[in-house]
Design a protein around this motif. Structure first.
Motif: not given
Length: 378
Positions: A187-191, A235, A245-247, A250
């Motif tokens: 899942q994309d946690s970036t902007q 990750t 940081t990537v979960d 997900t």
């Protein structure tokens, strides 16, 4: 007696068969897998391939289900190096379309089944093939037992380790590289939105690409093969190199691979023609392989139709196909060499100097346009 037997029901084999059936030929696809794989490795569809796919009538659905990547952003040590915009590209498709391979195969298979039911035969393994001069034979093993199929032409779309290529006596020397990668979807946690991002770091490159459904693919260069990577491993590598940081919870796809390439010495031998990875395997870094295969198919299908349906002598056109596609494969392999070289580890002072040069080049309009075209197979 079929007109054409296509061996291999991946994206290239399916599209080759669709074009042949649309041209009025009796073609069948033999695929040993009983079900489609949900494991998506190839994701990028470049503008020339989108134009090729439009010939089969599936480009619009792919566009509707993909994410258009319009900019590629380079970063290093937390700083912006440069941005390559695809807005300068010719034509209307000024982007790279990100579509999971599983979605692409589903669209192709459904379109083939809707228009030409029964063309794809799953669970059928090709044991051996033989060219008898006036026809080609394929000995198969499937749910109904062993059988021998006959055709006027055989198209090998059975991948880099093609057994059909071996049966035809075509050599494809393998070249290995000191490059290994691990990749996964999260899942994309970036902007970063719809931008592709390349992190040019001293420990090796980290690549990040948007996918449909708020997912982002991460690809990390590593120093040695990783047999059983975990989401936590990947990750951790991402965080240590980029600070992002990537979960791991997900994670929806995970894969590790080493890089090799091979280009067949011939693409045509008697009544056997190679397409896709059977003809040319290139590094997946840069996403050229599947696109090359579709460009093979759209170039080859009219030649086959002119021969088998219309009775034209196409020996010269097949020879031209072989020369043209061999040259394109060699060019793609050179581009892949450059892509991999840019991603290798460098000492920090050398990396800073190299990145400063890259940033200055990208800001030059003439160079910028050339880089955009190179990244999109123009």
């Amino acid at each position: 007696m079929h007109d054409v037997i296509v061996v291999g029901g991946g994206p290239v084999g399916l599209y080759t068969a669709l074009l042949l059936r649309q041209a009025g030929l009796d073609a069948v696809v033999l695929e040993r897998r009983t079900e489609r794989s949900n494991h998506s490795r190839a994701i990028g569809i470049h503008p020339p391939a989108l134009r090729a796919l439009a010939a089969g009538g599936i480009a619009d659905e792919l566009r509707a289900r993909g994410v258009p990547i319009r900019d590629g952003v380079a970063r290093s040590a937390g700083r912006h190096v440069g941005t390559v915009s695809f807005s300068t590209l010719p034509g209307s498709d000024q982007y790279v379309l990100a579509v999971p391979q599983a979605v692409t195969e589903e669209i192709l298979e459904r379109r083939l089944q809707e228009q030409f039911p029964g063309t794809l035969r799953r669970g059928v393994a090709v044991l051996t093939t033989r060219d008898d001069g006036d026809r080609v034979l394929a000995v198969t093993r499937g749910p109904g037992g062993d059988a021998t199929l006959e055709a006027r032409l055989l198209v090998a779309a059975d991948g880099a380790r093609s057994s059909v290529r071996d049966d035809a006596g075509i050599r494809a020397p393998r070249r290995s590289y000191p490059d290994c990668y691990v990749m996964g979807d999260f899942q994309d946690s970036t902007q970063d939105g719809d931008d592709a991002v390349l992190y040019l770091e001293t420990g090796g490159i980290v690549e990040s690409f948007p996918l449909p459904g708020g997912v982002r693919r991460w690809v990390v260069r590593i120093g040695r093969p990783m047999d059983r990577p975990t989401a936590e491993d990947l990750t951790r590598l991402i965080r240590n190199r980029t600070g992002v940081t990537v979960d791991p919870r997900t994670n929806s796809m995970l894969s590790a691979f080493e890089v090799q390439s091979r280009v067949a010495e011939r693409f045509v031998a008697g009544r056997t023609v190679l397409v896709g990875d059977a003809a040319h395997e290139v590094s997946p870094i840069g996403g050229q392989g599947m696109n090359l295969g579709w460009l093979d198919a759209v170039r080859l299908a009219p030649i086959i139709a002119a021969s088998l349906r219309d009775g034209h002598d196409v020996a010269g056109r097949l020879a031209l196909y072989e020369r043209e596609r061999h040259a394109q494969a060699a060019l793609a392999r050179r581009k892949a060499h450059i892509n991999m070289a840019l991603g290798r580890p460098l000492p920090a002072p050398v990396m800073r100097f190299r990145n400063a040069v890259l940033g200055a080049l990208i800001r030059n309009d003439a160079v910028h346009g050339g880089v955009a075209r190179a990244f999109t197979m123009q």
